[in-house]
Design a protein around this motif. Structure first.
Motif, PDB file in Angstrom:
ATOM      1  N   SER A  37      85.548 -25.066 -72.448  1.00 33.65           N
ATOM      2  CA  SER A  37      84.238 -24.411 -72.467  1.00 33.65           C
ATOM      3  C   SER A  37      83.910 -23.648 -71.193  1.00 33.65           C
ATOM      4  N   HIS A  96      88.459 -27.119 -69.291  1.00 21.52           N
ATOM      5  CA  HIS A  96      87.572 -28.187 -69.722  1.00 21.52           C
ATOM      6  C   HIS A  96      86.475 -28.407 -68.685  1.00 21.52           C
ATOM      7  N   THR A 133      88.740 -29.590 -76.040  1.00 19.49           N
ATOM      8  CA  THR A 133      87.685 -28.585 -75.949  1.00 19.49           C
ATOM      9  C   THR A 133      87.780 -27.848 -74.615  1.00 19.49           C
ATOM     10  N   ASP A 186      83.680 -32.261 -71.394  1.00 16.61           N
ATOM     11  CA  ASP A 186      84.510 -31.894 -72.554  1.00 16.61           C
ATOM     12  C   ASP A 186      85.596 -32.930 -72.795  1.00 16.61           C
TER      13      ASP A 186
END
Length: 158
Positions: A140, A130, A138, A134
């Motif tokens: 990313s 994360h 989520t 985020d």
């Protein structure tokens, strides 16, 4: 004629012994006995709907402590009935041919380990994590982390 070295039966751990091993998780009371890499159950005496689950996500075999015996490194996830899914890097040491849990390192909540490798007692993993912006659902950021077992604990290395 060529003679092959004799391999002792306790020199390697089998994938089956690892996936059917017993492990401790910091979020769970008692030991967790896996069956084919998975276990689940209810919390005794709890009114909470559902229960817990634990599963092995990744396994890599090899000597991680330098004793010449085949050990294993596993990525294992645990959910205690809530929304979290806590992922750990765990050393599984070969003690006379039996898997024994060694060091554990918390990789995070709801992270995804994409790849796990072991070379020359160095464990390298690629994971998605994360970012600060985020939500926990989520991931990313791609991270590459490396570890060595040092005096019974995982040590990050660059």
């Amino acid at each position: 004629t060529e003679t092959k070295p004799v391999v002792k039966s306790d020199s390697v751990l089998s994938l089956s012994s690892i996936k059917n091993g017993t492990y401790k998780n910091v979020f769970h009371i008692g030991m967790i006995k896996l069956k084919n890499g998975y276990a689940e159950g209810d919390f005794p005496g709890s009114s909470i709907a559902g229960g817990w689950l634990c599963k092995i996500e990744k396994v890599v075999l090899g000597d991680i402590d330098g004793d010449g015996k085949g050990d294993a490194v596993i990525v294992i996830g645990y959910n205690g009935g809530g929304s979290g899914y806590f992922v750990n890097l765990v050393a599984v040491l070969n003690k006379n041919g039996r898997p024994v849990q060694g060091a554990s390192y918390d990789l995070g909540d709801r992270v995804i380990v994409k790849d796990l490798k072991l070379s020359k007692q160095r464990v390298t993993l690629i994971m998605l994590d994360h970012s600060d912006s985020d939500g926990l659902a989520t991931v990313s950021i791609k991270k590459v982390l490396s570890f060595r077992l040092n005096k019974g604990s995982w040590q990050k290395v660059s």
